[in-house]
Design a protein around this motif. Structure first.
Motif, PDB file in Angstrom:
ATOM      1  N   ALA A 228       4.257 -12.656  -1.390  1.00  0.00           N
ATOM      2  CA  ALA A 228       5.418 -12.178  -0.727  1.00  0.00           C
ATOM      3  C   ALA A 228       5.096 -10.600  -0.380  1.00  0.00           C
ATOM      4  O   ALA A 228       5.466 -10.143   0.611  1.00  0.00           O
ATOM      5  CB  ALA A 228       6.489 -12.247  -1.549  1.00  0.00           C
ATOM      6  N   VAL A 229       4.535  -9.969  -1.365  1.00  0.00           N
ATOM      7  CA  VAL A 229       4.447  -8.571  -1.328  1.00  0.00           C
ATOM      8  C   VAL A 229       3.450  -8.262  -0.237  1.00  0.00           C
ATOM      9  O   VAL A 229       3.351  -7.306   0.605  1.00  0.00           O
ATOM     10  CB  VAL A 229       3.629  -7.716  -2.625  1.00  0.00           C
ATOM     11  N   LEU A 230       2.460  -8.907  -0.252  1.00  0.00           N
ATOM     12  CA  LEU A 230       1.298  -8.670   0.907  1.00  0.00           C
ATOM     13  C   LEU A 230       1.796  -9.052   2.406  1.00  0.00           C
ATOM     14  O   LEU A 230       1.176  -8.616   3.396  1.00  0.00           O
ATOM     15  CB  LEU A 230       0.080  -9.662   0.668  1.00  0.00           C
ATOM     16  N   ARG A 231       2.903  -9.726   2.602  1.00  0.00           N
ATOM     17  CA  ARG A 231       3.547  -9.846   3.916  1.00  0.00           C
ATOM     18  C   ARG A 231       4.405  -8.612   4.193  1.00  0.00           C
ATOM     19  O   ARG A 231       4.911  -8.666   5.325  1.00  0.00           O
ATOM     20  CB  ARG A 231       4.598 -11.190   3.856  1.00  0.00           C
ATOM     21  N   LEU A 232       4.778  -7.596   3.341  1.00  0.00           N
ATOM     22  CA  LEU A 232       5.685  -6.816   3.742  1.00  0.00           C
ATOM     23  C   LEU A 232       4.787  -5.587   4.414  1.00  0.00           C
ATOM     24  O   LEU A 232       3.915  -5.590   4.332  1.00  0.00           O
ATOM     25  CB  LEU A 232       6.045  -5.870   2.273  1.00  0.00           C
ATOM     26  N   LYS A 233       5.639  -5.134   5.617  1.00  0.00           N
ATOM     27  CA  LYS A 233       5.016  -4.491   6.552  1.00  0.00           C
ATOM     28  C   LYS A 233       5.637  -3.166   6.467  1.00  0.00           C
ATOM     29  O   LYS A 233       4.791  -2.058   6.935  1.00  0.00           O
ATOM     30  CB  LYS A 233       5.471  -4.991   8.018  1.00  0.00           C
ATOM     31  N   ALA A 234       6.769  -2.731   5.958  1.00  0.00           N
ATOM     32  CA  ALA A 234       7.047  -1.567   5.769  1.00  0.00           C
ATOM     33  C   ALA A 234       6.354  -0.393   5.003  1.00  0.00           C
ATOM     34  O   ALA A 234       5.814  -0.768   4.012  1.00  0.00           O
ATOM     35  CB  ALA A 234       8.730  -1.478   5.160  1.00  0.00           C
ATOM     36  N   GLU A 235       6.202   0.785   5.468  1.00  0.00           N
ATOM     37  CA  GLU A 235       5.442   1.653   4.576  1.00  0.00           C
ATOM     38  C   GLU A 235       5.879   2.123   3.286  1.00  0.00           C
ATOM     39  O   GLU A 235       7.094   2.319   3.156  1.00  0.00           O
ATOM     40  CB  GLU A 235       5.300   3.038   5.419  1.00  0.00           C
ATOM     41  N   GLY A 236       5.003   1.880   2.206  1.00  0.00           N
ATOM     42  CA  GLY A 236       5.381   2.207   0.894  1.00  0.00           C
ATOM     43  C   GLY A 236       5.994   0.828   0.209  1.00  0.00           C
ATOM     44  O   GLY A 236       6.470   1.032  -1.005  1.00  0.00           O
ATOM     45  N   ALA A 237       6.428  -0.145   1.149  1.00  0.00           N
ATOM     46  CA  ALA A 237       6.844  -1.230   0.425  1.00  0.00           C
ATOM     47  C   ALA A 237       6.399  -2.064  -0.574  1.00  0.00           C
ATOM     48  O   ALA A 237       6.892  -2.392  -1.601  1.00  0.00           O
ATOM     49  CB  ALA A 237       7.619  -2.278   1.491  1.00  0.00           C
ATOM     50  N   VAL A 238       4.953  -2.126  -0.413  1.00  0.00           N
ATOM     51  CA  VAL A 238       4.112  -2.859  -1.266  1.00  0.00           C
ATOM     52  C   VAL A 238       3.876  -2.050  -2.649  1.00  0.00           C
ATOM     53  O   VAL A 238       4.139  -2.593  -3.684  1.00  0.00           O
ATOM     54  CB  VAL A 238       2.594  -3.150  -0.689  1.00  0.00           C
ATOM     55  N   ALA A 239       4.036  -0.627  -2.739  1.00  0.00           N
ATOM     56  CA  ALA A 239       3.711   0.051  -3.935  1.00  0.00           C
ATOM     57  C   ALA A 239       5.303   0.032  -4.508  1.00  0.00           C
ATOM     58  O   ALA A 239       5.089  -0.005  -5.727  1.00  0.00           O
ATOM     59  CB  ALA A 239       3.313   1.326  -3.459  1.00  0.00           C
ATOM     60  N   LYS A 240       6.055   0.051  -3.883  1.00  0.00           N
ATOM     61  CA  LYS A 240       7.575   0.006  -4.585  1.00  0.00           C
ATOM     62  C   LYS A 240       7.784  -1.402  -5.179  1.00  0.00           C
ATOM     63  O   LYS A 240       8.402  -1.428  -6.290  1.00  0.00           O
ATOM     64  CB  LYS A 240       8.637   0.196  -3.486  1.00  0.00           C
ATOM     65  N   ALA A 241       7.291  -2.307  -4.343  1.00  0.00           N
ATOM     66  CA  ALA A 241       7.730  -3.738  -4.815  1.00  0.00           C
ATOM     67  C   ALA A 241       6.853  -3.802  -6.286  1.00  0.00           C
ATOM     68  O   ALA A 241       7.279  -4.622  -7.104  1.00  0.00           O
ATOM     69  CB  ALA A 241       7.273  -4.924  -3.672  1.00  0.00           C
ATOM     70  N   LEU A 242       5.474  -3.454  -6.083  1.00  0.00           N
ATOM     71  CA  LEU A 242       4.511  -3.848  -7.154  1.00  0.00           C
ATOM     72  C   LEU A 242       4.940  -3.069  -8.369  1.00  0.00           C
ATOM     73  O   LEU A 242       4.960  -3.346  -9.575  1.00  0.00           O
ATOM     74  CB  LEU A 242       3.168  -3.393  -6.840  1.00  0.00           C
ATOM     75  N   SER A 243       5.807  -1.642  -8.286  1.00  0.00           N
ATOM     76  CA  SER A 243       5.972  -0.972  -9.182  1.00  0.00           C
ATOM     77  C   SER A 243       7.001  -1.410 -10.056  1.00  0.00           C
ATOM     78  O   SER A 243       7.361  -1.341 -11.313  1.00  0.00           O
ATOM     79  CB  SER A 243       6.322   0.400  -8.880  1.00  0.00           C
ATOM     80  N   THR A 244       7.997  -2.422  -9.584  1.00  0.00           N
ATOM     81  CA  THR A 244       9.130  -2.988 -10.209  1.00  0.00           C
ATOM     82  C   THR A 244       8.707  -3.967 -11.329  1.00  0.00           C
ATOM     83  O   THR A 244       9.347  -4.401 -11.975  1.00  0.00           O
ATOM     84  CB  THR A 244       9.959  -3.658  -9.069  1.00  0.00           C
ATOM     85  N   CYS A 245       7.310  -4.585 -11.105  1.00  0.00           N
ATOM     86  CA  CYS A 245       6.838  -5.621 -11.922  1.00  0.00           C
ATOM     87  C   CYS A 245       5.710  -4.943 -12.888  1.00  0.00           C
ATOM     88  O   CYS A 245       5.089  -5.832 -13.334  1.00  0.00           O
ATOM     89  CB  CYS A 245       6.892  -6.898 -11.446  1.00  0.00           C
TER      90      CYS A 245
END
Length: 315
Positions: A228-245
C-alpha cells in the motif's frame, strides 16, 4: 515430604536448585551489574510509559492501550525472572520451591506468548491505519481493544496452562538440580523419573503453533502495508506512512531476532558453551522489556510530548 539434594535417593523431592552459572562464577559477578541496570531500566521505563498513557488524555487511544498491555507484560516477565537470578548471583540462594518453580514456568510461557499475540494485534492496528485510514476509527476502537485483550488472555492461558501441569504431575525422585537460571519446562522435566515425551511434544507443538501463527500474520500485515505504501504518490507520504509503524516493526524484529538466536543456539548446543543458551534465555526476559518503551518513547512524538508535560508538572 522431605527434600533430598543427592542423586542416589529415591525419595520424592519438594524443591529444586537452580544451577545458575555455578561452573562460571566470574559470569555471576560480571553479569549481575548489567542485569541489575537492565532490570531497573525496564521497570522504570515501562512504569513511566504506563503513567504517561494513563495521565495524558490525548494518549487514550487503542494503539496506546495495546502499548500499555505490552508494558505490563514486560514488567511481569521481568519481575518473574530477574530478581531470582540476582538473588542467586548475590547470595547463592539457589533453592526454589516446587510450587514457585511451576508458577514461574507458567508465567514465562504464558506471558511470552501473550507478548507475541499483542505484537500481532498491533500489526493489524498498523495495517488498518495504513491500508484503510478512512475506516480506522470505526474498526480500531475501544470495543476492538477489549475483544483483543480477551482473545490474548484466553488463547495463551488455555494453551500454555498444560505445560506446567504436565511437568508438575511427573515424579521427581532422583535429582533436583536444574541446569538453568530459570524453571524452563524441559530443564525441569528432564529431571523426572518418568517419560517426558508428551511434555516435549506439547511444548514444541504449542510453542511453534502460537508463535508461528503470530509471525505469519505479522509478516502478512507488513507485506500488505508495504504494498500500500509503495502505491502512494503524494510527496512525503511514504515516509509518513512508514514512520507510523516504524517503532512497532523495530520491536517485532528485535523480539523475533533474539528468540531466533536463542533457538538456533539451543539447537547447536554441542558447538557452543552450555552457558550461552541459559544466558540468552535470561536476557530474552529483560532486554526487550527495557528497549520496548524506549523505542516507542524516542520514535513517537505524542509519547515524548506526554512525558515532557508530566515532567513539567512534577517540577
Amino acid at each position: 515430604m522431605t527434600t533430598q539434594h543427592n542423586v542416589t535417593t529415591t525419595t520424592e523431592i519438594s524443591d529444586f536448585l537452580l544451577n545458575c552459572f555455578v561452573r562460571s562464577p566470574s559470569w555471576q559477578l560480571w553479569l549481575s551489574l548489567p542485569l541489575s541496570v537492565l532490570f531497573l531500566l525496564a521497570m522504570g521505563a515501562n512504569a513511566t510509559l504506563l503513567i504517561t498513557i494513563r495521565m495524558e488524555a490525548s494518549l487514550h487511544q487503542p494503539m496506546y492501550y495495546l502499548l500499555s498491555l505490552l508494558s505490563m507484560l514486560d514488567m511481569v516477565l521481568c519481575l518473574t525472572v530477574i530478581p531470582k537470578v540476582l538473588v542467586i548471583f548475590w547470595f547463592d540462594l539457589r533453592s526454589i520451591s516446587f510450587s514457585a518453580c511451576f508458577l514461574q514456568m507458567f508465567i514465562m510461557n504464558c506471558f511470552l506468548a501473550m507478548e507475541s499475540c499483542t505484537f500481532m494485534v498491533m500489526a493489524y492496528d498498523r495495517y488498518v491505519a495504513i491500508c484503510h485510514p478512512l475506516r480506522y476509527l470505526s474498526i480500531i476502537n475501544e470495543q476492538f481493544v477489549a475483544k483483543a485483550v480477551i482473545f490474548i488472555l484466553a488463547r495463551n492461558v488455555l494453551l500454555t496452562m498444560p505445560i506446567p501441569i504436565l511437568s508438575a504431575r511427573l515424579h521427581y525422585c532422583r535429582r533436583n538440580v536444574i541446569e538453568n537460571c530459570i524453571c524452563a519446562n524441559m530443564s525441569v522435566s528432564r529431571l523426572s523419573c518418568d517419560d517426558v515425551t508428551i511434555n516435549r511434544i506439547y511444548q514444541f507443538a504449542t510453542g511453534w503453533a502460537m508463535l508461528g501463527f503470530d509471525l505469519i500474520l505479522i509478516f502478512l500485515s507488513y507485506t500488505l502495508i508495504l504494498r500500500a505504501v509503495l502505491r502512494l504518490k503524494a510527496e512525503g507520504a511514504v515516509a509518513k506512512a512508514l514512520s507510523t509503524c516504524g517503532s512497532h516493526f523495530i520491536l517485532i524484529l528485535f523480539f523475533s531476532t533474539i528468540l531466533l538466536v536463542f533457538v538456533l543456539t539451543h539447537v547447536a548446543k554441542k558447538k557452543v558453551s552450555a552457558e550461552v543458551p541459559v544466558l540468552l534465555n535470561v536476557l530474552h526476559h529483560v532486554i526487550p522489556a527495557a528497549l520496548n518503551p524506549i523505542v516507542y518513547g524516542v520514535r513517537t512524538q505524542e509519547i515524548k510530548q506526554g512525558i515532557q508535560r508530566l515532567l513539567r508538572k512534577g517540577w
